[in-house]
Design an enzyme around this catalytic site. Structure first.
Site, mmCIF file in Angstrom:
data_model
loop_
_atom_site.group_PDB
_atom_site.id
_atom_site.type_symbol
_atom_site.label_atom_id
_atom_site.label_comp_id
_atom_site.label_asym_id
_atom_site.label_seq_id
_atom_site.Cartn_x
_atom_site.Cartn_y
_atom_site.Cartn_z
ATOM 1 N N ASP A 38 49.845 57.379 26.553
ATOM 2 C CA ASP A 38 48.657 57.749 25.774
ATOM 3 C C ASP A 38 49.066 58.461 24.482
ATOM 4 O OD1 ASP A 38 46.252 57.236 27.769
ATOM 5 O OD2 ASP A 38 47.893 58.130 28.911
ATOM 6 N N GLU A 97 41.051 55.342 17.823
ATOM 7 C CA GLU A 97 40.857 54.058 18.486
ATOM 8 C C GLU A 97 39.399 53.922 18.915
ATOM 9 O OE1 GLU A 97 42.311 52.103 22.591
ATOM 10 O OE2 GLU A 97 43.956 52.620 21.224
ATOM 11 N N ASP A 157 43.864 58.657 20.539
ATOM 12 C CA ASP A 157 43.460 57.668 21.537
ATOM 13 C C ASP A 157 42.561 58.422 22.503
ATOM 14 O OD1 ASP A 157 43.274 55.495 23.294
ATOM 15 O OD2 ASP A 157 45.092 56.073 24.353
#
Length: 185
Positions: free
Chosen positions: A144, A71, A11
């Site tokens: 996260d 992502e 991410d």
């Protein structure tokens, strides 16, 4: 599909980068590691990008993943933020390409949908479902980390589907896997 593979999920972010690694053995997945790279202590954007590249490279060297799931940046109201996020993603992708890893990109909505069944799920809902799926006890301090892990798990689910778009590590891999698509004169 290989019987065993390691998937690195990332991410990307310029303040915090989350990551997670899973191992697939047949149809089962297990958590290898997850964590975050905190970047807010670095004032220079360029230095933050360097740290993202180095950490991604180090994760690849340490765990030897077979694939990277990342992502995709999403469009928000702040164009500057999206630009910075795109750079962070690009640097992580460059580290993967430098190490010969195929890259698979998923939208935040696709990741949430894949993990929870709801494309609008909260970070907390995604983390709770991952905790159930991967049977880990300690919730990470920062979500996260589970967001990076979610990218890896999403890729595992998507790569089991027959309609999955194949990722390629370059033109050579594309041509090798698609000889019929090369024009003949």
């Amino acid at each position: 599909m290989k019987k065993e593979r390691i998937i690195l999920g990332i991410d990307p972010g310029t303040t915090v980068m989350g990551y997670g690694l899973i191992i697939q053995q047949g149809n089962d997945i297990q958590l290898i590691a997850m964590g975050v790279l905190k970047l807010n202590k670095f004032s220079s954007h360029a230095l933050r990008l360097q740290k993202i590249f180095e950490r991604t490279h180090d994760l690849i060297r340490e765990y030897h993943p077979d694939e990277l799931a990342i992502e995709a940046p999403f469009y928000g109201k702040n164009v500057q933020s999206m630009l910075k996020l795109g750079r962070a993603q690009g640097v992580a992708m460059a580290a993967a390409l430098h190490n010969g890893l195929p890259i698979f990109e998923y939208s935040p909505k696709k990741i949430k949908q894949s993990i929870t069944g709801n494309g609008n799920a909260s970070k907390e809902q995604v983390a709770a479902m991952l905790k159930t799926l991967l049977r880990f006890v300690n919730q990470p301090e920062q979500l996260d980390a589970t967001d990076g892990l979610a990218a890896a798990v999403c890729h595992f689910f998507q790569s089991k589907l027959p309609t999955t778009t194949t990722g390629y590590s370059g033109w050579k891999a594309f041509i090798a896997q698609n000889p019929e698509r090369i024009g003949k004169k």
